[in-house]
Design an enzyme around this catalytic site. Structure first.
Site, mmCIF file in Angstrom:
data_model
loop_
_atom_site.group_PDB
_atom_site.id
_atom_site.type_symbol
_atom_site.label_atom_id
_atom_site.label_comp_id
_atom_site.label_asym_id
_atom_site.label_seq_id
_atom_site.Cartn_x
_atom_site.Cartn_y
_atom_site.Cartn_z
ATOM 1 N N HIS A 486 0.818 -1.213 0.000
ATOM 2 C CA HIS A 486 0.000 0.000 0.000
ATOM 3 C C HIS A 486 0.852 1.263 0.000
ATOM 4 C CE1 HIS A 486 0.593 1.147 4.292
ATOM 5 N NE2 HIS A 486 0.622 -0.152 4.536
ATOM 6 N N CYS A 505 2.636 -4.838 7.118
ATOM 7 C CA CYS A 505 2.325 -4.571 5.712
ATOM 8 C C CYS A 505 3.529 -3.921 5.025
ATOM 9 C CB CYS A 505 1.098 -3.686 5.599
ATOM 10 S SG CYS A 505 -0.457 -4.568 5.850
#
Length: 583
Positions: A486, A505
């Protein structure tokens, strides 16, 4: 003549039946279990060539009787000092208890030399390790054979099959003690540090390989072709040569090793960097000077070893340069073993994120199309090692905040500062349905919620916008670890090194560039339309028709596109936790 051969075959089968009848009751039970009854043995004559010789029939009858005695009747004695019992029982049952390495004419030299040559020339094996030690001992035994003895040959046959299985286990699966490493990860998670490594376990029928194919063919077929395995293996071969020559000469601290200086020490530095592939200018000269070419070579070495690229031979650079060849060999062996347990890529397009590298690589048709910096999980929230496929992209995403972060960060923040949620743009809802307005959190007793473990009743999220922790784009590959690629509003962190700051992440530095690359190959991604959507705050999901493989890996020594080996930081300390069996 043909009638005589048939009579001889029947006589041999009858003799085999007599042998079987004489086996003890316990042995008979074992024979039943292994499914090698007389009826099956008796049809073997159908497979004989019409031109079979009497000596072959007699040899087969004696060797079958001998192998059955060793493997079944005298099982306990045979396998007291012989490895791979189950494999040996299986492969000889498939072979109907006939030798693999010997026949009526003697030794099968072609197959034997194929095995011995591979073991002898395999640089991933230690010269004093058990595999090469066994190979040398068997080679010596075979060289001393002067007269044929079927009893000795059958025992050698079993030992050679055991050696084959040991070598193939090493070649196919490597030597990392994965079970031990997984135990360490479990212990680490209990102490509050998240870490996972999914090990790829390919299925091979090694018995079938042995019975049907030459070893050289199997090795060529199963040696990894991905992640620059062969180039890293070539560097190992070079380092083994250096090791056999006693290692490299240490670079001293010398006043000569400065810009513009010349001398014998400069020559030593040039030759060392030339052997490593860093120095690319000519070495055919009388005078060696610390010139621009040498500065570039030093910079290249510094880049490959994670040192600031100054072109100056600093103490840190010299220390890296004087690292022992044994250390580098150990590092490469560990990473070769890691590659063996990664999926061997057959994809045209894929994304690779190498955690110690802090970089993402997008490859298309064998060419590196895009690379960028990434931020990975910090030292208590390790990014997991696994492979998956990106199936959709979200523009203007909501951040659905994991319960672990809610418990450890969000609610403690609210208790300290009643305006915590509003200041950061967070919302709390009863569920993930977005049609109803967010809850009024001012009336919630957050201390009680935390104390009674009721945090899952509340769904914390952050709507799209400039402060959203996921930025403007996320690339999803649904997985049990809830990690993905992301964007991020915190761009300044990409200038740092190392870059381990996330909760697991992977934050990417150039999400728009990655989106544009997807658009080249994916009809559902219209880059022009996507840019218009990204100017607003409306969430939009783009489902991919062709899912793109993503490999999150952990290689601390790897060959990059410049063709050189880069030694990378062991950011999670996995190198020390992964022990190898010495082979």
């Amino acid at each position: 003549m043909h009638l005589l051969k048939s009579i001889l075959i029947v006589i041999s089968i009858t003799a085999l039946a007599v042998v079987l009848e004489a086996v003890t009751l316990s042995s008979v039970n074992k024979l039943d279990n292994i499914n090698t009854n007389f009826q099956e043995q008796s049809v073997n004559y159908q497979n004989y060539d019409k031109d079979i010789t009497l000596s072959q029939i007699i040899y087969d009858e004696k060797s079958t009787k001998g192998l059955m005695s060793l493997i079944i009747s005298n099982e306990e004695t045979t396998f007291k000092y012989l490895d791979h019992k189950k494999f040996i029982q299986d492969v000889y049952q498939r072979k109907t208890y006939r030798p693999i390495w010997f026949n009526n004419k003697g030794l099968n030299k072609e197959a034997l030399y194929d095995l011995f040559d591979h073991i002898s020339n395999d640089n991933t094996l230690e010269d004093s390790g058990p595999l090469k030690t066994k190979y040398k001992a068997l080679k010596q035994k075979i060289s001393k054979i002067k007269e044929r003895s079927i009893e000795k040959e059958l025992k050698l046959d079993l030992q050679l099959t055991s050696l084959y299985r040991s070598y193939m286990g090493h070649h196919l699966f490597g030597s990392i003690k994965w079970w031990d490493f997984q135990k360490k990860l479990t212990s680490m998670r209990r102490r509050g540090s998240a870490g996972d490594w999914v090990v790829n376990s390919p299925k091979y029928d090694i018995a079938d390989m042995l019975l049907r194919h030459r070893l050289s063919y199997i090795v060529s077929l199963t040696t990894p072709s991905s992640f620059n395995y062969q180039a890293l293996s070539n560097e190992l071969s070079r380092l083994r040569t250096v090791q056999r020559q006693g290692g490299w000469k240490k670079i001293p601290a010398s006043s000569q090793l400065r810009s513009g200086k010349s001398g014998a020490t400069v020559k030593q530095l040039v030759l060392r960097l030339h052997s490593e592939g860093d120095y690319t200018c000519s070495i055919d000269k009388k005078t060696f000077t610390y010139d621009n070419c040498l500065k570039k070579a030093v910079k290249r070495f510094q880049k490959r070893h994670g040192v600031s690229q100054t072109g100056t031979l600093t103490n840190t650079t010299r220390k890296k340069m004087n690292t022992s060849v044994d250390w580098k060999i150990k590092k490469i062996l560990l990473n070769l073993d890691r590659i063996k347990r990664l999926p061997d890529q057959a994809e045209d397009r894929y994304i690779m994120v190498n955690i110690p590298d802090f970089r993402l690589y997008y490859t298309n048709n064998g060419k590196e199309e895009l690379t960028m910096r990434v931020i990975v999980g910090d030292k208590t929230h390790h990014t997991p090692i696994f492979s998956n496929k990106i199936s959709f992209i979200v523009l203007n995403p909501y951040w659905l905040i994991p319960d672990s972060i809610v418990q450890k960060e969000m609610i403690p923040g609210i208790l300290k500062n009643p305006d915590y949620l509003e200041q950061r743009g967070y919302e709390v809802r009863k569920n993930y349905a977005l049609k109803r307005p967010p809850m009024d959190t001012s009336k919630i007793d957050w201390a009680k919620v935390l104390r009674t473990g009721q945090t899952r009743k509340y769904k914390f999220m952050q709507p799209p916008g400039p402060r959203n922790a996921l930025g403007k784009i996320k690339f999803k590959f649904p997985n049990r670890f809830a990690v993905y690629l992301h964007d991020t509003p915190g761009k300044k962190l990409f200038k740092k090194y190392p870059r381990a700051f996330s909760h697991g992440c992977i934050r990417i530095a150039e999400p728009n560039a990655l989106l544009a690359t997807f658009a080249k190959h994916e009809r559902s991604v219209n880059y022009g339309r996507a840019k218009t959507i990204l100017k607003g705050k409306t969430k939009k999901q783009l489902n991919l028709a062709n899912h793109v493989p993503v490999h999150i890996i952990y290689l601390t020594a790897r060959v990059k596109s410049d063709g050189l080996v880069h030694y990378l930081p062991d950011v999670y300390g996995y190198d020390a936790k992964q022990n190898r069996s010495i082979h």
